[in-house]
Design a protein around this motif. Structure first.
Motif, short mmCIF file in Angstrom:
data_model
loop_
_atom_site.label_atom_id
_atom_site.label_comp_id
_atom_site.label_asym_id
_atom_site.label_seq_id
_atom_site.Cartn_x
_atom_site.Cartn_y
_atom_site.Cartn_z
N UNK A 5 0.83 -1.21 0.00
CA UNK A 5 0.00 0.00 0.00
C UNK A 5 0.86 1.26 0.00
N UNK A 6 1.98 1.19 0.74
CA UNK A 6 2.87 2.35 0.80
C UNK A 6 3.50 2.63 -0.56
N UNK A 7 3.92 1.58 -1.23
CA UNK A 7 4.51 1.76 -2.57
C UNK A 7 3.47 2.32 -3.53
N UNK A 8 2.23 1.83 -3.40
CA UNK A 8 1.16 2.36 -4.25
C UNK A 8 0.97 3.85 -3.99
N UNK A 9 1.07 4.26 -2.73
CA UNK A 9 0.97 5.69 -2.40
C UNK A 9 2.12 6.47 -3.03
N UNK A 10 3.34 5.92 -2.94
CA UNK A 10 4.50 6.58 -3.56
C UNK A 10 4.29 6.74 -5.06
N UNK A 12 1.43 6.85 -6.68
CA UNK A 12 0.36 7.83 -6.93
C UNK A 12 0.88 9.25 -6.77
N UNK A 13 1.62 9.50 -5.70
CA UNK A 13 2.16 10.84 -5.45
C UNK A 13 3.14 11.23 -6.55
N UNK A 22 0.56 18.16 -10.86
CA UNK A 22 -0.20 18.64 -9.70
C UNK A 22 0.77 19.21 -8.67
N UNK A 23 0.33 20.21 -7.93
CA UNK A 23 1.18 20.80 -6.88
C UNK A 23 1.18 19.89 -5.66
N UNK A 24 2.20 20.09 -4.78
CA UNK A 24 2.25 19.29 -3.56
C UNK A 24 1.05 19.56 -2.68
N UNK A 25 0.57 20.82 -2.68
CA UNK A 25 -0.60 21.16 -1.87
C UNK A 25 -1.85 20.44 -2.39
N UNK A 26 -1.99 20.36 -3.71
CA UNK A 26 -3.13 19.67 -4.30
C UNK A 26 -3.10 18.18 -3.96
N UNK A 42 7.91 12.13 -1.91
CA UNK A 42 8.61 12.33 -3.20
C UNK A 42 10.09 12.04 -3.05
N UNK A 43 10.68 12.47 -1.93
CA UNK A 43 12.09 12.17 -1.68
C UNK A 43 12.32 10.66 -1.57
N UNK A 44 11.41 9.97 -0.86
CA UNK A 44 11.53 8.53 -0.71
C UNK A 44 11.40 7.83 -2.06
#
Length: 316
Positions: A5-10, A12-13, A22-26, A42-44
């Motif tokens: 799930x964490x990798x999926x989040x990475x 997606x981001x 998309x901006x980081x705020x969005x 994003x760094x990760x």
């Protein structure tokens, strides 16, 4: 959150930020995280190789090939056109013409061979005033086919562009026997032209391919079949200014060579700038051979031919 799930989040981001702009705020608002957390994600993603960056352009590949050609064959300069098809022909010609202009001095002697490649370089030359320069014919005329590709006409055209004098060689590229060749070379108008071309500051030439079923265009109708067969049997893969060479760049000194009306092959390496303009798969063995034989100082070709010549470097 599981690792999957964490990798999926990475993913997606990273996709939303780098691909969809998309901006980081969005992104933070969309996934319910803080902006600082999005930045850390994003760094990760970069650290884990999920995000990779490639900065490239066709010019970079061309420059890499040019540098490789220069180092491998000890050239003064190599240029690889990025275009393909008809555009490549135009770009190769323009770059070769630019080299001629770069190397020229006010009183330079410029020798020309013949063929489509040389004709294209001449046409690409920008008009300039060099009244003290001299254009000189490096190889006898073919007097067949398209005379606009033949050395005498190319010399006239180049001289017209430079506003200078020119010398032609009133002789065919190949005569019937050594005695006739010696007699013609003893004529002042021919002997002086060959001598001037042999000591030129710049030689602009193409390279001819040698095939099993075909004679090079400049020898069409003038080279006997037995001479062609002898050249092939002795490993000839191409020719430069009429001189045939094997895969290692060594001169194939066949009987017919005694009838050639051209600059001596041992003079070519002494010319300060020997600019060869040629491209195409059929030219690769010949180009690789003249490069191995150190018969050229400056090569202008296209990216595909440059790569093929480098791939061919160890096949001779």
């Amino acid at each position: 959150m599981t690792d999957r799930e964490h990798i999926q989040t990475l993913l997606t981001v990273a996709r939303r930020y780098w691909l969809e702009q998309a901006s980081q705020a969005e992104i933070a608002k969309e996934i319910g995280y803080s902006r600082s957390m999005v930045s850390r994600l994003l760094d990760e993603a970069r650290r884990r190789g999920i995000i990779t960056f490639t900065v490239q352009h066709p010019l970079e590949r061309a420059i890499e090939l040019e540098d490789d050609l220069t180092r491998t064959f000890g050239l003064s300069c190599a240029r690889a056109a990025m275009a393909d098809g008809d555009s490549a022909a135009d770009e190769v010609s323009r770059m070769a013409a630019d080299l001629v202009t770069t190397y020229m001095h006010s009183d330079s002697v410029i020798a020309l061979s013949n063929g489509r490649g040389v004709a294209s370089v001449v046409r690409a030359m920008a008009p300039k005033r060099h009244p003290e320069a001299t254009v000189v014919q490096a190889i006898g005329g073919t007097a067949r086919g398209n005379l606009l590709l033949d050395s005498p006409e190319l010399c006239r055209q180049m001289a017209e562009r430079l506003g200078c004098a020119y010398r032609v060689m009133p002789a065919p590229v190949l005569v019937s026997n050594p005695q006739v060749a010696a007699a013609l070379k003893a004529e002042k108008s021919i002997g002086m032209t060959i001598a001037m071309a042999s000591h030129a500051d710049i030689l602009v030439t193409g390279v001819g391919a040698v095939g099993v079923n075909s004679v090079a265009p400049i020898f069409d109708h003038v080279m006997p079949e037995r001479a062609h067969a002898e050249l092939l049997s002795r490993g000839a893969v191409g020719h430069i200014c009429g001189h045939h060479i094997d895969a290692q760049g060594r001169h194939v000194d066949a009987d017919f060579c005694q009838g050639l009306m051209t600059i001596p092959i041992d003079r070519i390496p002494s010319i300060t700038h020997v600019i060869v303009s040629a491209f195409g798969a059929e030219k690769v063995p010949a180009l690789a051979a003249i490069l191995r034989g150190h018969l050229v100082t400056d090569l202008v070709t296209d990216i595909e031919t440059a790569k093929a010549v480098l791939d061919h470097r160890d096949l001779g």
